[in-house]
Design an enzyme around this catalytic site. Structure first.
Site, PDB file in Angstrom:
ATOM      1  CE  LYS A 195      42.692  63.945  56.485  1.00 21.33           C
ATOM      2  NZ  LYS A 195      42.088  65.096  57.181  1.00 21.33           N
ATOM      3  CB  SER A 246      47.415  66.654  56.943  1.00 24.99           C
ATOM      4  OG  SER A 246      47.666  65.713  55.948  1.00 24.99           O
ATOM      5  CG  ASP A 299      28.782  70.937  54.356  1.00 19.21           C
ATOM      6  OD1 ASP A 299      29.991  70.791  54.094  1.00 19.21           O
ATOM      7  OD2 ASP A 299      27.950  70.004  54.276  1.00 19.21           O
ATOM      8  CB  ILE A 334      41.439  66.173  66.822  1.00 22.03           C
ATOM      9  CG1 ILE A 334      41.883  64.723  66.882  1.00 22.03           C
ATOM     10  CG2 ILE A 334      42.645  67.089  66.729  1.00 22.03           C
ATOM     11  CD1 ILE A 334      42.628  64.288  65.618  1.00 22.03           C
TER      12      ILE A 334
END
Ligand code: COA
Length: 273
Positions: A164, A146, A69, A24
């Site tokens: 989330k 999220s 990271d 995504i």
């Protein structure tokens, strides 16, 4: 990479996107580049970030890969400075890096639970904090990725649901604290998205399981990455200039049905392996 938007909505802007080496977030990076933004791709795998950046450059866009990271706040801050030295103040920062695996809470180790909290929730905090001193004055956008699990308790996803849900509250709180700086802060909450690492981890093999998963979604299909990228673009564009502190579900209506099918399917797939 089709889009409902015309080109150049983000002309001259600098977007820093974590986890954009694939899935995504990569599609969001490509979409934003087509709209005229310079893109800094941040991820823990330097090679993956550089390949994704090179692909954008090959399309005629401007992009760089920067390795860090999100769990390491100091390294991340250095990476954001490096990104800003090359492409200027940050107009848009997207916290997209995430981790997931399917496991029951009864057997998951504390470290397993913590790992997802570290990447998703603390990683989002670290990302937005790293961006804050480098943001363009008075018109910057923060966006967190999220997931439906933030609002839908889902079996085998206790770590993800907790992380989330924390992200959603972080975003809503920052939207209050940082509004006076001219910063908007929002989140998107996708349901299942086709052809992503997340779905490879979550989606079971086989037609029957897929049908079961999709039966829990009113639109009876997973999202396409392009659809998620268009929502991200809308929220980070001037078209959303008064939207602040929202979490927008993009899930084909899944949140209205709950996550029982999803959770049961994940439980069964876990028990089958
Ligand atoms: N079931 C149960 N526990 C698991 C697990 C699984 N499938 N996968 C990892 N864990 C546990 C490990 O056992 C370890 O805990 P332990 O030390 O008590 O044994 C802990 O999680 C950390 O695992 P590790 O592999 O060392 O972490 P990592 O930092 O290398 O990887 C993950 C992070 C686990 C989130 C890994 O899945 C990952 O890198 N994901 C990134 C990509 C991704 O998930 N994308 C989809 C996003 S939706």
């Amino acid at each position: 990479m089709s889009s409902v938007f015309n080109a150049n909505l983000l002309a001259g802007q600098h977007a820093v996107i974590t986890g954009a080496g694939s899935g995504i977030n990569k599609r969001i990076a490509e979409r934003f580049a087509i709209q005229g933004a310079c893109i800094s791709i941040v991820g823990r795998n330097a090679g993956k970030c550089e390949v994704a950046a090179a692909e954008i450059r090959a399309l005629g866009g401007t992009a760089q890969g920067v390795a860090a990271d999100v769990r390491d706040a100091d390294t991340l801050a250095d990476a954001f400075h490096q990104a800003s030295d090359a492409f200027g103040p940050i107009d848009i920062c997207i916290a997209g890096a995430a981790g997931n695996f399917v496991a029951e809470a009864a057997t998951m180790s504390t470290n397993g639970f913590r790992t997802v909290i570290d990447i998703d929730l603390i990683g989002t905090f670290n990302t937005f904090r790293a961006a804050l001193p480098l943001l363009r004055e008075k018109r910057a956008n923060l966006l967190a990725v999220s997931a439906v699990q933030s609002a839908l308790p889902t079996a085998t996803q206790a770590h993800v649901c907790a992380a989330k849900a924390g992200i959603d509250m972080l975003v809503r709180t920052l939207s209050i604290e940082w509004a006076a700086r001219g910063v908007r802060c929002n989140a998107i909450a996708p349901g299942p998205v086709a052809d992503t690492e997340g779905m490879k981890r979550l989606a079971p093999s086989g037609e029957a399981s897929w049908r079961r998963l999709l039966s829990g979604i009113p639109m009876r299909r997973a999202a396409e990455c392009d659809e998620i990228a268009d929502l991200a673009l809308f929220l980070c564009s001037g078209a959303a200039s008064y939207i602040n502190g929202t979490v927008i579900a993009i899930d084909g209506g899944q949140s209205n049905l709950g996550s029982q099918q999803f959770g049961d399917m994940l439980l069964d797939s876990l028990r089958e392996t």
